[in-house]
Design a protein around this motif. Structure first.
Motif, PDB file in Angstrom:
ATOM      1  N   LEU A  84      44.479  28.462  48.504  1.00  0.00           N
ATOM      2  CA  LEU A  84      45.106  28.587  49.826  1.00  0.00           C
ATOM      3  C   LEU A  84      44.853  27.348  50.676  1.00  0.00           C
ATOM      4  CD1 LEU A  84      44.385  32.331  50.644  1.00  0.00           C
ATOM      5  CD2 LEU A  84      46.536  31.278  49.954  1.00  0.00           C
ATOM      6  N   LEU A  85      43.714  26.690  50.487  1.00  0.00           N
ATOM      7  CA  LEU A  85      43.450  25.455  51.225  1.00  0.00           C
ATOM      8  C   LEU A  85      44.421  24.359  50.794  1.00  0.00           C
ATOM      9  CD1 LEU A  85      41.576  24.205  53.342  1.00  0.00           C
ATOM     10  CD2 LEU A  85      40.061  23.494  51.483  1.00  0.00           C
ATOM     11  N   CYS A  86      44.715  24.297  49.508  1.00  0.00           N
ATOM     12  CA  CYS A  86      45.707  23.342  49.014  1.00  0.00           C
ATOM     13  C   CYS A  86      47.090  23.668  49.582  1.00  0.00           C
ATOM     14  CB  CYS A  86      45.751  23.367  47.490  1.00  0.00           C
ATOM     15  SG  CYS A  86      44.300  22.645  46.690  1.00  0.00           S
ATOM     16  N   CYS A  87      47.421  24.954  49.643  1.00  0.00           N
ATOM     17  CA  CYS A  87      48.704  25.364  50.226  1.00  0.00           C
ATOM     18  C   CYS A  87      48.786  24.954  51.694  1.00  0.00           C
ATOM     19  CB  CYS A  87      48.891  26.871  50.083  1.00  0.00           C
ATOM     20  SG  CYS A  87      49.169  27.447  48.394  1.00  0.00           S
ATOM     21  N   ALA A  88      47.677  25.097  52.418  1.00  0.00           N
ATOM     22  CA  ALA A  88      47.648  24.708  53.826  1.00  0.00           C
ATOM     23  C   ALA A  88      47.891  23.209  53.975  1.00  0.00           C
ATOM     24  CB  ALA A  88      46.306  25.092  54.443  1.00  0.00           C
ATOM     25  N   ALA A  89      47.257  22.403  53.118  1.00  0.00           N
ATOM     26  CA  ALA A  89      47.459  20.957  53.172  1.00  0.00           C
ATOM     27  C   ALA A  89      48.912  20.594  52.862  1.00  0.00           C
ATOM     28  CB  ALA A  89      46.514  20.268  52.186  1.00  0.00           C
ATOM     29  N   VAL A  90      49.512  21.305  51.914  1.00  0.00           N
ATOM     30  CA  VAL A  90      50.913  21.066  51.565  1.00  0.00           C
ATOM     31  C   VAL A  90      51.821  21.417  52.738  1.00  0.00           C
ATOM     32  CG1 VAL A  90      52.806  21.843  50.083  1.00  0.00           C
ATOM     33  CG2 VAL A  90      50.583  21.325  49.090  1.00  0.00           C
ATOM     34  N   LEU A  91      51.514  22.491  53.453  1.00  0.00           N
ATOM     35  CA  LEU A  91      52.303  22.864  54.631  1.00  0.00           C
ATOM     36  C   LEU A  91      52.253  21.781  55.700  1.00  0.00           C
ATOM     37  CD1 LEU A  91      51.477  26.667  55.055  1.00  0.00           C
ATOM     38  CD2 LEU A  91      53.727  25.670  54.619  1.00  0.00           C
ATOM     39  N   LEU A  92      51.072  21.217  55.920  1.00  0.00           N
ATOM     40  CA  LEU A  92      50.951  20.132  56.899  1.00  0.00           C
ATOM     41  C   LEU A  92      51.757  18.912  56.454  1.00  0.00           C
ATOM     42  CD1 LEU A  92      47.225  20.167  58.092  1.00  0.00           C
ATOM     43  CD2 LEU A  92      49.272  20.872  59.333  1.00  0.00           C
ATOM     44  N   TYR A  93      51.709  18.631  55.171  1.00  0.00           N
ATOM     45  CA  TYR A  93      52.488  17.501  54.657  1.00  0.00           C
ATOM     46  C   TYR A  93      53.984  17.741  54.870  1.00  0.00           C
ATOM     47  CZ  TYR A  93      54.773  14.354  51.393  1.00  0.00           C
ATOM     48  OH  TYR A  93      55.604  13.409  50.837  1.00  0.00           O
ATOM     49  N   ALA A  94      54.445  18.953  54.591  1.00  0.00           N
ATOM     50  CA  ALA A  94      55.863  19.275  54.766  1.00  0.00           C
ATOM     51  C   ALA A  94      56.275  19.131  56.221  1.00  0.00           C
ATOM     52  CB  ALA A  94      56.142  20.686  54.262  1.00  0.00           C
ATOM     53  N   LEU A  95      55.411  19.570  57.131  1.00  0.00           N
ATOM     54  CA  LEU A  95      55.712  19.430  58.553  1.00  0.00           C
ATOM     55  C   LEU A  95      55.828  17.956  58.932  1.00  0.00           C
ATOM     56  CD1 LEU A  95      56.034  20.536  61.427  1.00  0.00           C
ATOM     57  CD2 LEU A  95      53.534  20.558  61.614  1.00  0.00           C
ATOM     58  N   THR A  96      54.955  17.133  58.391  1.00  0.00           N
ATOM     59  CA  THR A  96      55.002  15.705  58.680  1.00  0.00           C
ATOM     60  C   THR A  96      56.306  15.079  58.195  1.00  0.00           C
ATOM     61  OG1 THR A  96      52.588  15.544  58.511  1.00  0.00           O
ATOM     62  CG2 THR A  96      53.832  13.500  58.306  1.00  0.00           C
ATOM     63  N   VAL A  97      56.742  15.446  56.997  1.00  0.00           N
ATOM     64  CA  VAL A  97      57.998  14.918  56.467  1.00  0.00           C
ATOM     65  C   VAL A  97      59.180  15.371  57.324  1.00  0.00           C
ATOM     66  CG1 VAL A  97      59.557  14.938  54.483  1.00  0.00           C
ATOM     67  CG2 VAL A  97      57.095  14.742  54.129  1.00  0.00           C
ATOM     68  N   LEU A  98      59.144  16.619  57.788  1.00  0.00           N
ATOM     69  CA  LEU A  98      60.202  17.107  58.680  1.00  0.00           C
ATOM     70  C   LEU A  98      60.261  16.292  59.969  1.00  0.00           C
ATOM     71  CD1 LEU A  98      59.999  21.010  58.414  1.00  0.00           C
ATOM     72  CD2 LEU A  98      61.976  19.583  57.883  1.00  0.00           C
ATOM     73  N   LEU A  99      59.101  16.000  60.539  1.00  0.00           N
ATOM     74  CA  LEU A  99      59.060  15.212  61.768  1.00  0.00           C
ATOM     75  C   LEU A  99      59.525  13.777  61.526  1.00  0.00           C
ATOM     76  CD1 LEU A  99      55.683  16.503  63.277  1.00  0.00           C
ATOM     77  CD2 LEU A  99      58.008  17.099  63.983  1.00  0.00           C
ATOM     78  N   MET A 100      59.229  13.248  60.349  1.00  0.00           N
ATOM     79  CA  MET A 100      59.713  11.910  60.005  1.00  0.00           C
ATOM     80  C   MET A 100      61.231  11.900  59.875  1.00  0.00           C
ATOM     81  SD  MET A 100      56.894  10.441  57.307  1.00  0.00           S
ATOM     82  CE  MET A 100      55.349   9.750  57.926  1.00  0.00           C
ATOM     83  N   ALA A 101      61.769  12.957  59.284  1.00  0.00           N
ATOM     84  CA  ALA A 101      63.221  13.065  59.183  1.00  0.00           C
ATOM     85  C   ALA A 101      63.849  13.127  60.578  1.00  0.00           C
ATOM     86  CB  ALA A 101      63.593  14.304  58.375  1.00  0.00           C
ATOM     87  N   ALA A 102      63.200  13.846  61.480  1.00  0.00           N
ATOM     88  CA  ALA A 102      63.695  13.920  62.860  1.00  0.00           C
ATOM     89  C   ALA A 102      63.653  12.549  63.518  1.00  0.00           C
ATOM     90  CB  ALA A 102      62.858  14.922  63.660  1.00  0.00           C
ATOM     91  N   THR A 103      62.634  11.759  63.211  1.00  0.00           N
ATOM     92  CA  THR A 103      62.521  10.419  63.777  1.00  0.00           C
ATOM     93  C   THR A 103      63.659   9.533  63.301  1.00  0.00           C
ATOM     94  OG1 THR A 103      60.110  10.620  63.814  1.00  0.00           O
ATOM     95  CG2 THR A 103      61.016   8.412  64.011  1.00  0.00           C
ATOM     96  N   VAL A 104      64.031   9.658  62.033  1.00  0.00           N
ATOM     97  CA  VAL A 104      65.136   8.868  61.504  1.00  0.00           C
ATOM     98  C   VAL A 104      66.437   9.202  62.227  1.00  0.00           C
ATOM     99  CG1 VAL A 104      66.551   8.428  59.463  1.00  0.00           C
ATOM    100  CG2 VAL A 104      64.076   8.601  59.245  1.00  0.00           C
ATOM    101  N   VAL A 105      66.645  10.473  62.507  1.00  0.00           N
ATOM    102  CA  VAL A 105      67.879  10.916  63.157  1.00  0.00           C
ATOM    103  C   VAL A 105      67.893  10.566  64.640  1.00  0.00           C
ATOM    104  CG1 VAL A 105      69.283  12.931  63.752  1.00  0.00           C
ATOM    105  CG2 VAL A 105      68.216  12.768  61.490  1.00  0.00           C
ATOM    106  N   LEU A 106      66.758  10.801  65.320  1.00  0.00           N
ATOM    107  CA  LEU A 106      66.695  10.615  66.769  1.00  0.00           C
ATOM    108  C   LEU A 106      66.413   9.175  67.174  1.00  0.00           C
ATOM    109  CD1 LEU A 106      64.650  13.825  67.692  1.00  0.00           C
ATOM    110  CD2 LEU A 106      67.123  13.496  67.793  1.00  0.00           C
ATOM    111  N   VAL A 107      65.846   8.385  66.272  1.00  0.00           N
ATOM    112  CA  VAL A 107      65.539   6.965  66.461  1.00  0.00           C
ATOM    113  C   VAL A 107      64.496   6.735  67.548  1.00  0.00           C
ATOM    114  CG1 VAL A 107      66.427   4.663  66.954  1.00  0.00           C
ATOM    115  CG2 VAL A 107      67.821   6.297  65.672  1.00  0.00           C
TER     116      VAL A 107
END
Length: 262
Positions: free
Chosen positions: A153-176
């Protein structure tokens, strides 16, 4: 292929660590500050148990386990994810993202994990120490099965944080012009500082669905023997689904990215 990508990441991390270690006083001051905030958090949580043996079914020691996991995950976020998210806006504005996209390497990995910051590297270790203290104070033994579920579950939690970071990066690409998106990441982790059972409905249900509960509450409950085993495959599915969604959002963002001159 995977070995080659890991080798490239190792080279990037080695360079980043060498640069950070040039400022050793900053590392020591950050470590002292991390220890201070942990002591402060423990002292604050102790107030709730001064006149009560448990709160919402959680004892003092059990809550310390969750707080320790909060510091562990937040330390990993600050070490591995935050520096890359902070650089993302600069990559988009200055056109350096174009340069990274042309490299013969997985751009998502290079952009999301290419930079590390060692000043917060002590936080995960301090957090795990607090988790150990909490388990001892709770009086619950730790079996191999509980430990295995906790690590999963700790590994799953780390993966969730990573996924959130990638989502925010995608938002940065779109919003500039997006700035300070790391605050969203920190707010997400901050909500997991205490067990979600301490919140009232509908907040408790919302934090389970979002899914904040998968960051610290469920791993802590697994270590303490409080978690239903049926939640293990659910956690794995949630983490895997989050990565799929984040990767899809990242690829869609790149398709709409016109480059520095666009």
């Amino acid at each position: 292929m995977i070995r080659r990508q890991l080798r490239v990441l190792r080279i990037c991390w080695r360079a980043a660590v060498a640069a950070d270690l040039e400022y050793r006083l900053q590392f020591l001051s950050s470590a002292a500050l991390s220890a201070f905030w942990m002591v402060w958090a423990v002292a604050g949580a102790s107030v709730y148990f001064r006149f009560a043996g448990s709160v919402a079914g959680w004892t003092h020691g059990e809550v310390l386990v969750v707080i320790g996991l909060f510091f562990t995950l937040n330390g990993l976020r600050q070490t591995l994810l935050q520096p890359n998210l902070e650089l993302m806006s600069d990559h988009v504005r200055r056109g350096t993202l174009d340069f990274l996209l042309t490299k013969p390497f997985d751009a998502q990995l290079l952009v999301s994990l290419g930079r590390v910051r060692v000043t917060n590297l002590l936080d995960p270790a301090l957090g795990l120490v607090l988790v150990t203290v909490g388990v001892v104070l709770s009086g619950r033994g730790v079996s191999p099965g509980r430990l295995a579920a906790f690590l999963l579950l700790l590994c799953c939690a780390a993966v969730l944080l990573y996924a959130l970071t990638v989502l925010l990066m995608a938002a940065t690409v779109v919003l500039v012009a997006a700035e300070d998106l790391d605050r969203v990441s920190f707010a997400f982790v901050e909500l997991s500082r205490f067990p979600v059972d301490l919140y009232r409905d509908p907040a408790r249900t919302l934090l389970t669905v979002v899914p904040v509960a998968f960051l610290t509450t469920y791993p802590g409950a697994a270590l303490l023997g409080r978690l239903d085993a049926r939640m293990l495959p659910v956690a794995v599915a949630v983490a895997a689904g989050a990565v799929v969604v984040a990767t899809g959002a990242w690829r869609r963002a790149l398709r709409s990215y016109a480059g520095a001159g666009g």
